[in-house]
Design a protein around this motif. Structure first.
Motif, PDB file in Angstrom:
ATOM      1  N   VAL A  21      12.530  20.459  -0.820  1.00 36.96           N
ATOM      2  CA  VAL A  21      11.199  21.018  -0.836  1.00 36.96           C
ATOM      3  C   VAL A  21      10.378  19.824  -0.775  1.00 36.96           C
ATOM      4  O   VAL A  21      10.610  19.180  -2.105  1.00 36.96           O
ATOM      5  N   ARG A  22      10.450  19.875   0.389  1.00 32.57           N
ATOM      6  CA  ARG A  22       8.601  18.236   0.522  1.00 32.57           C
ATOM      7  C   ARG A  22       7.810  18.102  -0.332  1.00 32.57           C
ATOM      8  O   ARG A  22       7.014  19.480  -0.139  1.00 32.57           O
ATOM      9  N   GLY A  23       7.289  17.332  -0.937  1.00 29.97           N
ATOM     10  CA  GLY A  23       6.389  17.875  -1.487  1.00 29.97           C
ATOM     11  C   GLY A  23       4.818  17.209  -0.893  1.00 29.97           C
ATOM     12  O   GLY A  23       4.948  17.210   0.510  1.00 29.97           O
ATOM     13  N   ILE A  24       3.403  16.972  -1.385  1.00 28.25           N
ATOM     14  CA  ILE A  24       2.823  16.968  -1.220  1.00 28.25           C
ATOM     15  C   ILE A  24       1.947  15.925   0.250  1.00 28.25           C
ATOM     16  O   ILE A  24       1.612  15.832   1.095  1.00 28.25           O
ATOM     17  N   LEU A  25       3.448  14.558   0.145  1.00 27.47           N
ATOM     18  CA  LEU A  25       2.746  13.222   1.017  1.00 27.47           C
ATOM     19  C   LEU A  25       4.704  13.363   1.630  1.00 27.47           C
ATOM     20  O   LEU A  25       4.997  12.285   2.006  1.00 27.47           O
ATOM     21  N   GLY A  26       5.581  14.466   1.718  1.00 24.77           N
ATOM     22  CA  GLY A  26       6.706  14.032   2.237  1.00 24.77           C
ATOM     23  C   GLY A  26       7.817  13.913   1.486  1.00 24.77           C
ATOM     24  O   GLY A  26       8.976  13.776   1.784  1.00 24.77           O
ATOM     25  N   SER A  27       7.736  13.462  -0.455  1.00 29.16           N
ATOM     26  CA  SER A  27       9.436  12.990  -1.105  1.00 29.16           C
ATOM     27  C   SER A  27       9.311  14.569  -1.207  1.00 29.16           C
ATOM     28  O   SER A  27       9.028  15.066  -1.759  1.00 29.16           O
ATOM     29  N   GLY A  43       0.454  -1.301   0.062  1.00 26.70           N
ATOM     30  CA  GLY A  43       0.032   0.265  -0.026  1.00 26.70           C
ATOM     31  C   GLY A  43       0.699   1.452   0.351  1.00 26.70           C
ATOM     32  O   GLY A  43       0.496   2.293  -0.974  1.00 26.70           O
ATOM     33  N   THR A  44       1.860   1.265   0.004  1.00 28.46           N
ATOM     34  CA  THR A  44       2.817   2.314   0.561  1.00 28.46           C
ATOM     35  C   THR A  44       3.616   2.748  -0.906  1.00 28.46           C
ATOM     36  O   THR A  44       3.763   3.806  -0.526  1.00 28.46           O
ATOM     37  N   PHE A  45       3.982   1.391  -0.944  1.00 29.14           N
ATOM     38  CA  PHE A  45       4.413   1.486  -2.150  1.00 29.14           C
ATOM     39  C   PHE A  45       3.852   2.409  -3.436  1.00 29.14           C
ATOM     40  O   PHE A  45       3.820   3.409  -4.135  1.00 29.14           O
ATOM     41  N   LEU A  46       2.151   2.014  -3.399  1.00 24.07           N
ATOM     42  CA  LEU A  46       1.744   2.005  -4.338  1.00 24.07           C
ATOM     43  C   LEU A  46       1.168   3.670  -4.069  1.00 24.07           C
ATOM     44  O   LEU A  46       1.454   5.093  -5.331  1.00 24.07           O
ATOM     45  N   LEU A  47       1.371   4.292  -3.179  1.00 27.68           N
ATOM     46  CA  LEU A  47       0.786   5.970  -2.152  1.00 27.68           C
ATOM     47  C   LEU A  47       2.229   6.358  -2.690  1.00 27.68           C
ATOM     48  O   LEU A  47       1.880   8.064  -2.984  1.00 27.68           O
ATOM     49  N   TRP A  48       3.369   6.013  -2.471  1.00 27.93           N
ATOM     50  CA  TRP A  48       4.598   6.993  -3.274  1.00 27.93           C
ATOM     51  C   TRP A  48       4.318   7.209  -4.559  1.00 27.93           C
ATOM     52  O   TRP A  48       4.485   8.291  -4.871  1.00 27.93           O
ATOM     53  N   LEU A  49       4.187   5.820  -5.719  1.00 25.82           N
ATOM     54  CA  LEU A  49       4.390   6.017  -6.808  1.00 25.82           C
ATOM     55  C   LEU A  49       2.973   7.437  -7.106  1.00 25.82           C
ATOM     56  O   LEU A  49       3.280   7.641  -8.170  1.00 25.82           O
ATOM     57  N   MET A  50       1.897   6.964  -6.133  1.00 25.97           N
ATOM     58  CA  MET A  50       0.998   8.226  -6.939  1.00 25.97           C
ATOM     59  C   MET A  50       1.453   9.729  -6.884  1.00 25.97           C
ATOM     60  O   MET A  50       0.837  10.409  -7.002  1.00 25.97           O
ATOM     61  N   SER A  51       1.740   9.099  -5.413  1.00 22.96           N
ATOM     62  CA  SER A  51       1.871  10.957  -4.552  1.00 22.96           C
ATOM     63  C   SER A  51       3.752  11.150  -5.816  1.00 22.96           C
ATOM     64  O   SER A  51       3.415  12.825  -6.509  1.00 22.96           O
ATOM     65  N   GLU A  52       4.552  10.550  -6.132  1.00 23.03           N
ATOM     66  CA  GLU A  52       5.055  10.786  -7.623  1.00 23.03           C
ATOM     67  C   GLU A  52       4.734  11.726  -8.901  1.00 23.03           C
ATOM     68  O   GLU A  52       5.373  12.370  -9.510  1.00 23.03           O
ATOM     69  N   LEU A  53       3.783  11.157  -9.271  1.00 25.73           N
ATOM     70  CA  LEU A  53       2.600  11.039 -10.313  1.00 25.73           C
ATOM     71  C   LEU A  53       2.315  12.751 -10.467  1.00 25.73           C
ATOM     72  O   LEU A  53       2.685  13.676 -11.287  1.00 25.73           O
ATOM     73  N   PHE A  54       2.188  13.330  -8.951  1.00 24.86           N
ATOM     74  CA  PHE A  54       1.619  14.220  -9.048  1.00 24.86           C
ATOM     75  C   PHE A  54       2.621  15.132  -8.531  1.00 24.86           C
ATOM     76  O   PHE A  54       1.822  16.410  -8.742  1.00 24.86           O
ATOM     77  N   GLU A  55       3.742  14.890  -7.426  1.00 25.67           N
ATOM     78  CA  GLU A  55       4.331  16.109  -7.674  1.00 25.67           C
ATOM     79  C   GLU A  55       5.021  16.512  -9.415  1.00 25.67           C
ATOM     80  O   GLU A  55       5.237  17.835  -9.709  1.00 25.67           O
ATOM     81  N   GLU A  56       5.416  15.383  -9.978  1.00 26.66           N
ATOM     82  CA  GLU A  56       6.097  15.433 -11.360  1.00 26.66           C
ATOM     83  C   GLU A  56       5.236  15.846 -12.499  1.00 26.66           C
ATOM     84  O   GLU A  56       5.888  16.405 -13.375  1.00 26.66           O
ATOM     85  N   LEU A  57       4.292  15.989 -12.584  1.00 28.58           N
ATOM     86  CA  LEU A  57       3.424  15.625 -14.265  1.00 28.58           C
ATOM     87  C   LEU A  57       2.871  18.165 -13.796  1.00 28.58           C
ATOM     88  O   LEU A  57       2.455  17.522 -12.270  1.00 28.58           O
ATOM     89  N   PRO A  58       3.041  17.879 -14.623  1.00 26.87           N
ATOM     90  CA  PRO A  58       2.029  19.596 -15.160  1.00 26.87           C
ATOM     91  C   PRO A  58       0.829  19.897 -15.102  1.00 26.87           C
ATOM     92  O   PRO A  58       0.089  18.715 -15.059  1.00 26.87           O
ATOM     93  N   ARG A  64      -4.244  13.328   2.949  1.00 28.39           N
ATOM     94  CA  ARG A  64      -2.857  13.970   2.530  1.00 28.39           C
ATOM     95  C   ARG A  64      -3.752  12.492   1.287  1.00 28.39           C
ATOM     96  O   ARG A  64      -3.777  12.757  -0.055  1.00 28.39           O
ATOM     97  N   ILE A  65      -4.493  11.720   1.478  1.00 27.06           N
ATOM     98  CA  ILE A  65      -4.473  10.519   0.084  1.00 27.06           C
ATOM     99  C   ILE A  65      -5.993  11.249  -0.764  1.00 27.06           C
ATOM    100  O   ILE A  65      -5.470  11.306  -2.358  1.00 27.06           O
ATOM    101  N   GLU A  66      -6.566  11.812   0.159  1.00 30.08           N
ATOM    102  CA  GLU A  66      -8.215  12.588  -0.615  1.00 30.08           C
ATOM    103  C   GLU A  66      -7.412  13.676  -1.123  1.00 30.08           C
ATOM    104  O   GLU A  66      -7.839  14.104  -2.423  1.00 30.08           O
ATOM    105  N   GLN A  67      -6.883  14.190  -0.752  1.00 30.52           N
ATOM    106  CA  GLN A  67      -5.780  16.023  -1.645  1.00 30.52           C
ATOM    107  C   GLN A  67      -5.281  15.028  -2.947  1.00 30.52           C
ATOM    108  O   GLN A  67      -5.786  15.839  -3.938  1.00 30.52           O
TER     109      GLN A  67
END
Length: 518
Positions: free
Chosen positions: A509-515, A244-259, A290-293
Motif C-alpha cells: 500500500v503506497r502512502g500519501i507521497l508514494g512510499s 529537498g527530496t530527501f527531507l520531503l521523503w523523511l517528512m512523509s515517512e513521519l506522516f505514515e508511521e506515527l499514530p 501533497r506537501i500542503e496535505q
C-alpha cells in the motif's frame, strides 16, 4: 525569565528601546508549525539553534539540517563570547547558563555523520519522479516500473535494481504495454540517463539498506532530553534537488508511521526544514498539493514542521497559511520582489499599534526579529520587536575531532555504517534470465540431429577417387546468428514476464507521497 510549559525566544522592546516583556512559544502549540525567515546574516541560524535547544530540554526530539556547518556547535558547551554575555544582559536573561546537548550526526555521504539511506520502494514513484525532473510520460513509466515490481515480488532497493527493471521493460515494451499502458523506449532511455546523472551526484549513497528507522530520530536521553539529529548538508547542498527530496521523503515517512494523537502537551518531534525554497522551486502542482496535505495533517501526529528560508515568498500561500508561529528577521528591499516580500511578511502578522511592521522589517539589526506565536485558544499574538536570546551551546562549528568523538558514543553507532546488499530485483531478474538461457541451450542440444553412420559396406581405397563420393553427405552446421542469440534473450525475458504475471506478489500500500507503508 523561563516559564514552565513555554519556550523562551527572547525579550521584546518598547518604542523607546526599553525592555517590554519576554516572548514565548507555548509547547502545546509547538506542533502548529512555524516559519523563520530573514536575509543572510540576520541571525536565522542562532534562532534555529535556540529553538532546538529549548525543545530538547523539554524532552522533544529535533531534526534539523546543518547547511553551513556552524549548527554542529549545539553538541558542545557554550563559551562566554562577548556578544553572548552582552545579549543576555541586554534582555535581562538571568537564568542563562551554558550547556551542551545530546546530538546525533547524520550524513548521506557518511563523512560527517552516520549514513542515511532509504530504498527505492520507500521513496516511491512520485518523489523519484521529482528527483529526476521527469516529464509526464517518464513519470508514467516510473509508475509502471513500481507496479510491475510490486506484482512480481521484485524488491526495488537500490539504483541497480531500478536499472535492471528498466532494462527488462525496454526489452519487453510491446508485451507490457498491452497490460500496463504505453511504455516508450525513448522514455525508458531518458530515465536511464537521468539515473546515471543521479549516480554521479551521489544518489547511489542514498538508496540501499539498512534504511533509516524513524524511531532513531525520535530518541530521548536517560535524563529526559530530546536528541537533536543534525544532518550534515554542506556537501548535500551541491545537489539541491536531492536535499529537498530527501527531507520531503523523511517528512512523509513521519506522516505514515506515527499514530494520530491530536494536540499533545508538547510535540513528539520538531522538524526544521532549512533552505525551504529548495522544496518548492519548480515543484509540479501535484507535489505542492501533497506537501500542503502532509503539513496540514501531520500536526495531529504531534509533529511540528518549521520552515527556515530567506524570503517568505519562497513558501506557497497554501502552506504559509498552516504556519502559526512566526519569527521574521530583517529583509532587504532593494528590488520589486524584495519590496513585495516585505509587504507580504508585514501583512501576515497581527498588527501592533506601536510600530509599522513593513518599516521595522527593513531596519531590524542582527539578532532582532518580529515575533508572533500562538497563544490562548490558538490565536496569534500581537507582533513584537524582539531581541533573540543567546544560545546555551557553542555558537560555531565543532572541530573534526569533537565530531568524531560524538559519533563514536552515539546511540546508533555501527547500525548504519555497513551496506547490506540482499537479494532484490537485480539479482532475481538476472537469475531468471540465466536459468532461461540455460534451459534454451539444453533444449537446442537435445533437438540436434545425431551424427549419420558411414554409408555402404564395400571397401574403399584412399586416393582412388571414390572415397569422397561414397561418403554420406553430412549437413553443414549452421552458424549461430545474432537472431538466434536474440531469441534466447527474448525467451528468457518472456519467461520472466510469465512469472511476473502469474505471481500474486505481496500486497503493498503506497502512502500519501508514494512510499511504502511498512
Amino acid at each position: 525569565m523561563l516559564e514552565d510549559g513555554k519556550l523562551y525566544i527572547g525579550t521584546s522592546r518598547k518604542p523607546d528601546d526599553t525592555i517590554n516583556k519576554g516572548e514565548y512559544l507555548d509547547f502545546k502549540f509547538g506542533n502548529r508549525h512555524g516559519l523563520v525567515t530573514g536575509a543572510t546574516g540576520t541571525g536565522k541560524t542562532v534562532t534555529l539553534q535556540i529553538l532546538a535547544e529549548s525543545f530538547s530540554n523539554a524532552g522533544v526530539p529535533v531534526f534539523c539540517a546543518d547547511v553551513k556547518g556552524d549548527l554542529s556547535g549545539i553538541g558542545a558547551i557554550g563559551e562566554p563570547k562577548g556578544w553572548v554575555t552582552q545579549r543576555a544582559e541586554q534582555i535581562g536573561f538571568t537564568d542563562f547558563a551554558f550547556q551542551e546537548f545530546p546530538v546525533i550526526f547524520w550524513d548521506l555521504y557518511g563523512e560527517k555523520g552516520h549514513r542515511v539511506r532509504t530504498t527505492m520502494s520507500e521513496m516511491g514513484p512520485l518523489l523519484l519522479s521529482r528527483l529526476m525532473s521527469a516529464t509526464d510520460a517518464q513519470e508514467g513509466v516510473i509508475n509502471i516500473a513500481f507496479k510491475i515490481a510490486d506484482e512480481g515480488g521484485l524488491p526495488l532497493l537500490d539504483l541497480k535494481d531500478f536499472q535492471a527493471m528498466l532494462n527488462y521493460m525496454a526489452e519487453n515494451a510491446s508485451a507490457l504495454s498491452g497490460k500496463y499502458g504505453l511504455i516508450s523506449k525513448a522514455s525508458v532511455g531518458s530515465i536511464q540517463r537521468e539515473l546515471l546523472i543521479l549516480e554521479q551526484q551521489g544518489a547511489k549513497n542514498f538508496f540501499g539498506e539498512p534504511a533509516l528507522k524513524v524511531s532513531d530520530i525520535m530518541r530521548t536521553t536517560r535524563d529526559g532530553r530530546g536528541a537533536i539529529s543534525v544532518l550534515a548538508a554542506d556537501k548535500l547542498m551541491m545537489n539541491p534537488r536531492l536535499y529537498g527530496t530527501f527531507l520531503l521523503w523523511l517528512m512523509s515517512e513521519l506522516f505514515e508511521e506515527l499514530p494520530e494523537i491530536g494536540d499533545p502537551d508538547k510535540p513528539k518531534l520538531v522538524f526544521f526544514f532549512d533552505e525551504a525554497h529548495l522544496l518548492f522551486n519548480d515543484a509540479p502542482k501535484v507535489l505542492l498539493e501533497r506537501i500542503e496535505q502532509v503539513v496540514r495533517l501531520i500536526r495531529s501526529k504531534g509533529v511540528g514542521v518549521y520552515f527556515v528560508t530567506q524570503n517568505p515568498l519562497d513558501v506557497p500561500e497554501t502552506v504559509l497559511a498552516q504556519l502559526g508561529n512566526r519569527i521574521q528577521h530583517a529583509l532587504r528591499a532593494y528590488t520589486p520582489r524584495e519590496q513585495k516580500a516585505v509587504k507580504t511578511a508585514a501583512d501576515t502578522f497581527r498588527p501592533n499599534p506601536d510600530f509599522d511592521c513593513a518599516t521595522v522589517i527593513t531596519n531590524l539589526g542582527t539578532g532582532e526579529a518580529l515575533v508572533s506565536t500562538l497563544e490562548g485558544k490558538g490565536s496569534p499574538s500581537m507582533v513584537e520587536r524582539t531581541l533573540i536570546r543567546p544560545p546555551s551551546s557553542r555558537a560555531g562549528p565543532l572541530t573534526p575531532a569533537e565530531r568524531a568523538n560524538i559519533m563514536s558514543i552515539s546511540p546508533v553507532a555501527g547500525q548504519y555504517d555497513e551496506d547490506i546488499d540482499r537479494e532484490s530485483a537485480y539479482e532475481i531478474l538476472a537469475q531468471r534470465a540465466a536459468k532461461s538461457t540455460q534451459q534454451a541451450e539444453e533444449s537446442r542440444e537435445a533437438e540436434a540431429p545425431a551424427p549419420a553412420a558411414p554409408g555402404g559396406s564395400r571397401w574403399t581405397l584412399p586416393g582412388f577417387g571414390d572415397d569422397d563420393a561414397q561418403a554420406p553427405a553430412q549437413p553443414k552446421p549452421k552458424a549461430r546468428s545474432g537472431y538466434q542469440r536474440e531469441s534466447v534473450a527474448e525467451a528468457a525475458m518472456k519467461s520472466v514476464a510469465r512469472t511476473v504475471a502469474s505471481s500474486l506478489g505481496r500486497a503493498l500500500v503506497r502512502g500519501i507521497l508514494g512510499s511504502l507503508k511498512r
